[in-house]
Design a protein around this motif. Structure first.
Motif, short mmCIF file in Angstrom:
data_model
loop_
_atom_site.label_atom_id
_atom_site.label_comp_id
_atom_site.label_asym_id
_atom_site.label_seq_id
_atom_site.Cartn_x
_atom_site.Cartn_y
_atom_site.Cartn_z
N ARG A 412 34.08 49.71 43.73
CA ARG A 412 34.62 49.62 45.10
C ARG A 412 34.38 48.25 45.71
O ARG A 412 35.29 47.58 46.19
N ASP A 413 33.11 47.83 45.70
CA ASP A 413 32.76 46.58 46.37
C ASP A 413 33.17 45.36 45.56
O ASP A 413 33.41 44.29 46.13
N ALA A 414 33.25 45.50 44.24
CA ALA A 414 33.73 44.40 43.42
C ALA A 414 35.21 44.14 43.70
O ALA A 414 35.68 43.00 43.61
N LEU A 415 35.94 45.17 44.07
CA LEU A 415 37.35 45.01 44.39
C LEU A 415 37.56 44.45 45.80
O LEU A 415 38.29 43.48 45.99
N GLN A 424 33.80 39.92 54.33
CA GLN A 424 33.55 39.36 53.01
C GLN A 424 34.48 40.00 51.99
O GLN A 424 34.46 41.21 51.81
N GLY A 425 35.30 39.21 51.34
CA GLY A 425 36.21 39.71 50.32
C GLY A 425 35.57 39.69 48.94
O GLY A 425 34.40 39.37 48.77
N GLY A 430 40.74 37.17 45.75
CA GLY A 430 40.80 36.03 44.84
C GLY A 430 39.48 35.35 44.60
O GLY A 430 39.42 34.22 44.10
N LEU A 431 38.39 36.04 44.95
CA LEU A 431 37.06 35.47 44.74
C LEU A 431 36.51 35.89 43.38
O LEU A 431 36.62 37.05 43.00
N THR A 592 38.79 33.25 35.78
CA THR A 592 38.31 34.38 36.57
C THR A 592 39.47 35.13 37.22
O THR A 592 40.63 34.74 37.11
N ASN A 593 39.12 36.22 37.88
CA ASN A 593 40.05 37.02 38.68
C ASN A 593 41.15 37.69 37.86
O ASN A 593 42.23 37.99 38.38
#
Length: 665
Positions: A412-415, A424-425, A430-431, A592-593
């Motif tokens: 959840r929070d990783a998304l 905080q994204g 895109g982080l 990444t991403n």
């Protein structure tokens, strides 16, 4: 006048004569007697009604009988007799159908105050008095023939979390019984644009389970003032074994709420949808006035070493599931909902406050009735409970609770970003840095050789023994809904980008090997005007605006397509950790991403030999190397079509920006 050796005293008499028990003094709660048999406190026949209440430290117990569910005085007071195992008894030899009752317990010369008991099955308005009714008479027509919709595996579950009022109260819902249990029984309801709402919408979407926010009798909404449109989620328990009156058409009639709840369950079952009840056994609305405290003070709640009440719930108290009578109470309570109301599953609020033994015994009791009844919960507590961590039903201990699932806040929070910072994204913004945590969720929180657990955000080890022990989600009632979170964490986000990222997030949820879970209204881009904690916000914040279904038809179609894709292809729901390790292979990506994987070798007996899934949150296309083959693309650029959107040959797939791609060969 004597009745069964019990003294009946009119209310005008100051004190009731009768038998006084010898109070037992106990050195600790472990020495309290445990009531054998059922905890039922009222057994009715037309000839006589027997009352019993477990009050092991009482000096005296009175039963009060009333004509109405509120107002007025008791027309009769009965002194109860002390019996074995701390249970007090009284029998009234007359027909009490339609009457109401309470108990009052005296300890150390102090009367604790009226309580309907801990185990009332029917109550009057606002739940202050228990009611004597014929439960069989509350069964709707055909109730005896009501059956659970088929379910082969927990892996087949798709959960839709909803609040009764949110779902139906909007004028755009086209529903007559707005905010009521009966809202879920209405077929043929339509939005202003002519699209299905209510139960027809759920059938169209394809969910298998509806998760109802707390629907038992809770304290915060005054059922005598429903015209004031009060709102609450219901996480403030008062009577655990009775439906809440605010969702009934007549909270004054004890039978109405029961009958209408059953009608709702029956309608959902006929629609092929199972019903999950959100249960909050970890705390009560208050201590001083609670039914538990007015029955056996201190016993049902944990205390700190200094003797003050503990508060792992951050709601003023925490219950003591580890004490035998509380454990017995919880088991009997869930069985009551299963047997009387045909409930198909339970979501445990702050499950981490409960002990592992209690949760395993609940699972065993439910399995004995029907192994397909689902159990899951929040694998955490608001504060540290008064038990050792290794004895609690925390997320980290899920592998020690077979058949019980927990929410994955890792994925959840990783998304979308951390719970404690709305702005905080994460991956969707895109982080970088959340990829390993997303992979942890994709495999269902089980051990997998390609998941580097040292890089997972909250759990440095897998906590599920099987993937069906993990609930996969990106948002729920608690915290911002997905649309609001994306707006809060991505400055200047445009509507088209919002829709792309919404679809991307739910692709991760529905292609995860865990049990997918969505918050009601997200399929039509619901928002709550940025409110993080809307537990008592007005309808203007909480109501789902059904006009959004037409406005965001592409998003609804995408959600529907994801659900159907999961149902049609067992590779997405293997349900077994060994199969996940054997058939799910993460693909190498540059940078990444991007997270990419394949489900290989006809995973789960799937007709598709290889399935590739790629999640790309970059603002530019991503290229992913795949095994050589001829691929049919079925999900791309926010559209899903199992018949195929494109054909690609070779060893590379290109994934458009901020979107998911699914292809097979």
């Amino acid at each position: 006048m004597k009745m069964n050796d019990l003294v009946i005293v009119g209310v005008a008499v100051a004190t009731a004569a009768g038998c006084t028990s010898v109070k037992n003094e106990y050195a600790s709660y472990e020495l309290y007697p445990v009531r054998s048999g059922s905890l039922t406190e009222m057994e009715y026949t037309s000839e006589a009604t027997h009352f019993s209440v477990w009050a092991p430290t009482a000096d005296e117990v009175r039963l009060m009988l009333y004509e109405a569910g509120e107002g007025g005085h008791a027309y009769t007071t009965v002194s109860m007799e002390a019996g074995e195992e701390g249970v007090w008894h009284a029998t009234v030899k007359e027909d009490l159908m339609g009457k109401f009752y309470t108990f009052n317990i005296k300890i150390d010369d102090q009367w604790l105050g009226d309580t309907p008991g801990i185990n009332a099955k029917a109550v009057g308005v606002n739940g202050k008095r228990a009611a004597i009714i014929d439960m069989k008479a509350t069964d709707p027509e055909g109730w005896a023939e009501d059956r659970r919709p088929p379910l082969q595996s927990f892996a087949d579950i798709v959960i839709y979390e909803m609040h009764h009022r949110d779902f139906s109260v909007s004028p755009a819902s086209g529903i007559e019984h707005k905010g009521k249990f009966l809202a879920m029984t209405e077929e043929g309801t339509r939005s202003p644009e002519g699209l299905a709402t209510g139960i027809d919408h759920l059938k169209e979407l394809g969910v298998t389970h509806v998760h109802l926010l707390p629907s038992y009798d809770y304290a915060s909404v005054d059922e005598t003032k429903l015209s004031e449109n009060q709102y609450n989620w219901g996480y403030d328990p008062q009577n655990y074994n009775v439906p809440d009156g605010s969702y009934s058409t007549d909270p004054y009639d004890p039978a109405t709420r029961i009958r209408e709840f059953k009608q709702m369950v029956q309608a959902l079952h006929k629609a092929g949808i199972r019903v999950i009840l959100d249960v909050v056994y970890n705390h009560t609305f208050n201590i001083a006035g609670s039914n538990f405290e007015r029955t056996a003070p201190g016993y049902f709640y944990r205390q700190k070493p200094d003797g003050t009440y503990a508060d792992a719930s951050a709601c003023g108290n925490e219950t003591a599931s580890d004490r035998p009578m509380m454990r017995k109470y919880m088991i009997e309570s869930v069985l009551h909902w299963v047997n009387e109301y045909h409930i198909d599953g339970f979501r445990f609020d702050l499950m981490g406050i409960h002990d592992i033994k209690t949760m395993n015994e609940i699972r065993a009791a439910l399995t004995a009735v029907d192994p397909s009844i689902v159990v899951y919960g929040e694998g955490w507590a608001a504060q540290a409970p008064q038990l050792p961590q290794d004895s609690l039903a925390m997320k980290a201990n899920t592998h020690r609770m077979p058949g019980i699932a927990a929410f994955s806040d890792e994925m959840r929070d990783a998304l979308r970003g951390p719970f404690n910072d709305n702005k905080q994204g994460a991956f969707l913004a895109g982080l970088p840095g959340g990829e390993e945590s997303i992979k942890f969720g994709i495999v269902g929180a089980v051990q997998h050789p390609q998941v580097c657990n040292d890089s997972v955000n909250y759990s440095q080890a897998p906590w599920a023994a099987e993937p069906t022990q993990m609930i996969s989600y990106v948002s729920c009632h608690d915290d911002m809904c997905l649309v609001d979170r994306l707006r809060a964490s991505i400055s200047g986000i445009k509507d088209d980008e919002l829709a792309r990222l919404d679809k991307l997030a739910q692709t991760a949820v529905f292609t995860s090997q865990g049990i997918p879970f969505i918050y009601a209204g997200e399929e039509v881009m619901r928002d709550k005007k940025g409110v993080h904690n809307s537990y008592q916000s007005p309808d203007s914040i909480n109501a789902i605006d059904w006009s959004r279904k037409a406005l965001h038809a592409d998003v609804f179609a995408y959600y529907k397509g994801l659900i159907q894709l999961r149902k049609n292809h067992p590779a997405f729901r293997l349900g077994d950790a060994d199969l996940v390790r054997r058939h799910l292979e993460f693909l190498p990506v540059e940078g990444t991403n991007v997270v990419a994987w394949r489900l290989k070798e006809h995973a789960g007996g799937d007709k598709w030999e290889d399935i590739v899934v790629v999640l790309n949150s970059r603002r530019e296309p991503a290229r992913v190397t795949v095994p050589q083959g001829n691929y049919t693309v079925v999900c791309k650029d926010g559209f899903i079509n199992e018949g195929g959107l494109a054909k690609v040959s070779g060893t590379e797939l290109t994934v458009p920006a901020q979107s998911a791609l699914i292809a097979w060969k």
